[in-house]
Write a protein that holds these residues in place. Structure first.
Motif, mmCIF file in Angstrom:
data_model
loop_
_atom_site.group_PDB
_atom_site.id
_atom_site.type_symbol
_atom_site.label_atom_id
_atom_site.label_comp_id
_atom_site.label_asym_id
_atom_site.label_seq_id
_atom_site.Cartn_x
_atom_site.Cartn_y
_atom_site.Cartn_z
ATOM 1 N N ALA A 113 0.847 -1.188 0.000
ATOM 2 C CA ALA A 113 0.000 0.000 0.000
ATOM 3 C C ALA A 113 0.881 1.236 0.000
ATOM 4 O O ALA A 113 2.073 1.181 0.338
ATOM 5 C CB ALA A 113 -0.922 0.007 1.220
ATOM 6 N N ARG A 114 0.282 2.358 -0.391
ATOM 7 C CA ARG A 114 0.940 3.663 -0.268
ATOM 8 C C ARG A 114 -0.029 4.579 0.471
ATOM 9 O O ARG A 114 -1.112 4.891 -0.031
ATOM 10 C CB ARG A 114 1.301 4.238 -1.632
ATOM 11 C CG ARG A 114 2.333 3.414 -2.390
ATOM 12 C CD ARG A 114 2.608 4.005 -3.774
ATOM 13 N NE ARG A 114 3.377 5.245 -3.702
ATOM 14 C CZ ARG A 114 3.551 6.063 -4.735
ATOM 15 N NH1 ARG A 114 2.957 5.802 -5.910
ATOM 16 N NH2 ARG A 114 4.263 7.150 -4.619
ATOM 17 N N LEU A 115 0.381 4.978 1.675
ATOM 18 C CA LEU A 115 -0.491 5.767 2.541
ATOM 19 C C LEU A 115 -0.099 7.239 2.462
ATOM 20 O O LEU A 115 1.053 7.605 2.679
ATOM 21 C CB LEU A 115 -0.380 5.272 3.982
ATOM 22 C CG LEU A 115 -1.278 5.944 5.007
ATOM 23 C CD1 LEU A 115 -2.742 5.630 4.721
ATOM 24 C CD2 LEU A 115 -0.900 5.499 6.421
ATOM 25 N N LEU A 116 -1.083 8.097 2.165
ATOM 26 C CA LEU A 116 -0.861 9.539 2.156
ATOM 27 C C LEU A 116 -0.916 10.072 3.581
ATOM 28 O O LEU A 116 -1.872 9.819 4.324
ATOM 29 C CB LEU A 116 -1.924 10.243 1.318
ATOM 30 C CG LEU A 116 -1.708 10.329 -0.195
ATOM 31 C CD1 LEU A 116 -2.853 11.105 -0.824
ATOM 32 C CD2 LEU A 116 -0.377 10.997 -0.534
ATOM 33 N N VAL A 117 0.127 10.795 3.971
ATOM 34 C CA VAL A 117 0.188 11.408 5.295
ATOM 35 C C VAL A 117 0.661 12.848 5.127
ATOM 36 O O VAL A 117 1.232 13.207 4.099
ATOM 37 C CB VAL A 117 1.151 10.637 6.229
ATOM 38 C CG1 VAL A 117 0.685 9.212 6.449
ATOM 39 C CG2 VAL A 117 2.570 10.661 5.669
ATOM 40 N N PRO A 118 0.444 13.695 6.129
ATOM 41 C CA PRO A 118 0.941 15.079 6.019
ATOM 42 C C PRO A 118 2.463 15.115 5.916
ATOM 43 O O PRO A 118 3.157 14.394 6.649
ATOM 44 C CB PRO A 118 0.463 15.731 7.313
ATOM 45 C CG PRO A 118 -0.682 14.892 7.776
ATOM 46 C CD PRO A 118 -0.357 13.493 7.353
ATOM 47 N N LEU A 119 2.979 15.930 5.038
ATOM 48 C CA LEU A 119 4.423 16.118 4.974
ATOM 49 C C LEU A 119 4.913 16.779 6.260
ATOM 50 O O LEU A 119 5.925 16.384 6.828
ATOM 51 C CB LEU A 119 4.805 16.974 3.766
ATOM 52 C CG LEU A 119 6.301 17.235 3.579
ATOM 53 C CD1 LEU A 119 7.029 15.939 3.235
ATOM 54 C CD2 LEU A 119 6.544 18.296 2.511
#
Length: 617
Positions: free
Chosen positions: A68-74
């Motif tokens: 998976a590729r999880l989007l998180v805040p930079l």
């Protein structure tokens, strides 16, 4: 994107431009799935085929894994900043027949970190996910991820604009350990480190470096765990759990940081091969080599016990005679290197020098995993080098050694260039993370470097010239992490989690001494220390059924033996000798030590000495 970083058998030597043969795909887990993978689901899987999402969406990959590729805040510290990072995650699922995920029997995810900083969790689970799943129990899903700046996760660290620049920089590195020359190597290393700092702090790379720190990665771990349990169906009756974690080497820094930041979010935590957190964050490196010489002494002792039939470098009537023989080889190499050619080299003219520094580094790295490495050092390094010294102008064949070289075409197409490019680029994450975390070293002088070398030399003459380079990693490094855990928070003794944190160490770890486990345990109320008799980095270097039983029961019930004697595991294997018979403890898991040998070998390739910021990549 690749499934894993192109790792070397001895990552330490990357610092000095001595590379070993890379891991072959054939040594990775083989699928036993009855359903053939679809396009892009087998070993041709590419993380680019996944669209990053804010919810955790897994896709089949590498035959029987899920990715998976999880989007998180930079930037977690700035809610108004809408930039994101995409975290590459891999999972070896629990047994779908007995323990289906999100069922009442499921044990939840156990998150791993292999160390570094900068070790690829994706590559680690591909190598050892199955073994750890068998040791802990198939009720768990074994999960890891590539941290920020690493491999398949974005943003990715890249200090050079062109592959040729990166390769040229590596090849120009002299590869000398401190103390190996007439003193000029101190100045060379110092100036080279400052140049590398300027290269890596420029432009976007410097800006992105602010978001690679350990505190940000700890928040990523919380995001991964929360996203996992967010998938639990409503009204299912399944209890959502906190973080279940097993971290090795630098992974202990990551675990301790998470525990101090989110003490109520810890379910289980095993910290194996413990780094002194204050050493790490202060960039002082005071407690790294306290047990190094003891680990090296075991080479002489076990070679002597094994005798001439098993140990090819056996000599004399006592272990000290073997030590003298090794020192004689090192002394000779200091004055005159030998010529070597890697076995299987396709170049008729390819010949390299094997130097005092090369052998010094090789011996030191062998201390990470003596059971497997000591016989190799004796047979494939010391013996042929000694023969070459005794026969001038002889070129010896050394099957495991290769140094970086440029082959045509210079920019891609040739697999040797592509592989070298991958290896070099991936290691740029280490100083970027390390120096973003560390206290700024803006005023360190060349004299300070020499003083530091003299101090660590007293701890370990063998390793001082290698590990003293640690202090150079962050000299003048400008980019600082946007978030750091306050030192006073780390120093404050506090309770973390509902059950004790479990610290673990061997009795003679060459880079994270046993002392560290006890020192860090004092900062976590109720925590316990488990000791594995033997030499090597992390307990997996000397695996035992005893230790595996303790860890397995800990993840299952949260309990740890109260008696200190029951938290001490006797040696089960020894170099050259192999398995050692001994009294078995109640509750041991027979056969699991063999599984953990694979984990130890993977860690030997993944973990680093926290010291590659000198630019000698």
């Amino acid at each position: 994107m690749r499934p894993f970083s192109a790792l070397t058998v001895m990552q330490f030597q990357a610092l000095f431009n001595l590379f070993l043969l890379p891991l072959s795909v054939s040594s990775l887990p083989v699928s036993n799935s009855t359903t053939p993978p679809g396009p892009g689901e087998g070993w041709d899987f590419n993380f680019d085929s996944i669209t990053p999402t804010p919810n955790l969406t897994y896709h089949r990959c590498y035959d029987r894994f899920e990715c998976a590729r999880l989007l998180v805040p930079l930037d977690y510290t700035s809610p108004s900043d809408d930039r994101t990072a995409s975290i590459a995650i891999i999972k070896y699922p629990s047994d779908p027949n007995r323990y289906p995920e999100y069922s009442a029997s499921w044990g939840g995810p156990v998150l791993l970190n292999p160390g570094g900083p900068g070790g690829s969790g994706v590559g680690f689970v591909l190598e050892v996910g199955e073994a750890i799943g068998e040791v802990l129990g198939r009720q768990y899903s074994i999960v890891s991820f590539d941290p920020r700046g690493v491999n398949n996760t974005r943003p990715l660290v890249s200090c050079f604009n062109k592959p040729l620049e990166r390769k040229t920089w590596a090849i120009k590195g002299a590869g000398k350990t401190l103390g190996s020359g007439g003193g000029e190597e101190f100045g060379e290393a110092y100036i080279r480190a400052k140049i590398y700092r300027e290269i890596c702090n420029e432009g976007e790379n410097g800006e992105m470096g602010r978001f690679l720190g350990t505190a940000s990665v700890a928040r990523d771990m919380l995001s991964i765990n929360d996203a996992t349990w967010d998938r639990v169906p409503e009204n299912s009756g399944i209890r959502k759990k906190g973080l279940q974690y097993w971290g090795f080497s630098y992974g202990t820094i990551l675990g301790m940081t998470f525990g101090k930041m989110f003490p109520d979010k810890v379910e289980r935590m095993v910290l194996d091969g413990v780094v002194d957190a204050l050493d790490y964050y202060d960039a002082t490196w005071h407690h790294y080599l306290l047990d190094t010489e003891a680990a090296l002494d075991s080479f002489y002792e076990f070679c002597f016990k094994a005798g001439p039939l098993l140990c090819d470098f056996y000599t004399g009537n006592k272990p000290a005679d073997i030590r003298k023989r090794v020192q004689k080889v090192l002394t000779a190499l200091r004055e005159q290197p030998v010529r070597f050619a890697p076995s299987g080299s396709d170049s008729q003219i390819y010949s390299e020098l094997f130097t005092y520094s090369d052998l010094q580094q090789t011996i030191f790295q062998s201390l990470y995993s003596p059971i497997s490495a000591f016989p190799t050092i004796a047979s494939d390094y010391l013996l042929p080098v000694e023969a070459a010294i005794q026969t001038p102008n002889r070129t010896v064949e050394m099957p495991f050694v290769r140094k970086p070289q440029l082959t045509c075409p210079l920019n891609g197409k040739d697999w040797r260039n592509e592989q070298m490019e991958v290896e070099l680029r991936d290691r740029e994450a280490l100083p970027a993370i390390l120096c973003a975390d560390a206290a700024p070293l803006t005023d360190m002088t060349l004299a300070d470097l020499r003083q530091h070398y003299n101090k660590v030399f007293k701890q370990s003459p063998t390793a001082a010239g290698i590990v003293a380079l640690n202090v150079l990693a962050c000299v003048g490094w400008r980019t600082q992490a946007v978030e750091k855990v306050p030192r006073e928070l780390f120093m404050r003794k506090s309770a973390v989690g509902a059950v004790p944190v479990l610290f673990a160490s061997t009795t003679a770890d060459p880079v994270t001494p046993l002392r560290n486990a006890y020192a860090m345990s004092k900062l976590f109320k109720g925590s316990k220390v488990v000791v594995q008799e033997g030499e090597g980095h992390c307990t997996t270097s000397v695996p035992s059924d005893c230790f595996n039983a303790i860890v397995s029961e800990y993840f299952k019930s949260g309990t740890v033996p109260e008696k200190e004697s029951e938290r001490y595991c006797a040696r089960q294997y020894a170099p050259w000798i192999g398995a050692i018979a001994g009294d078995r403890k109640r509750g041991e898991k027979p056969g699991t030590a063999e599984l953990m040998k694979k984990v130890g070998e993977a860690l030997r390739k993944n973990v680093g000495p926290l010291m590659m910021g000198t630019g000698r990549h």
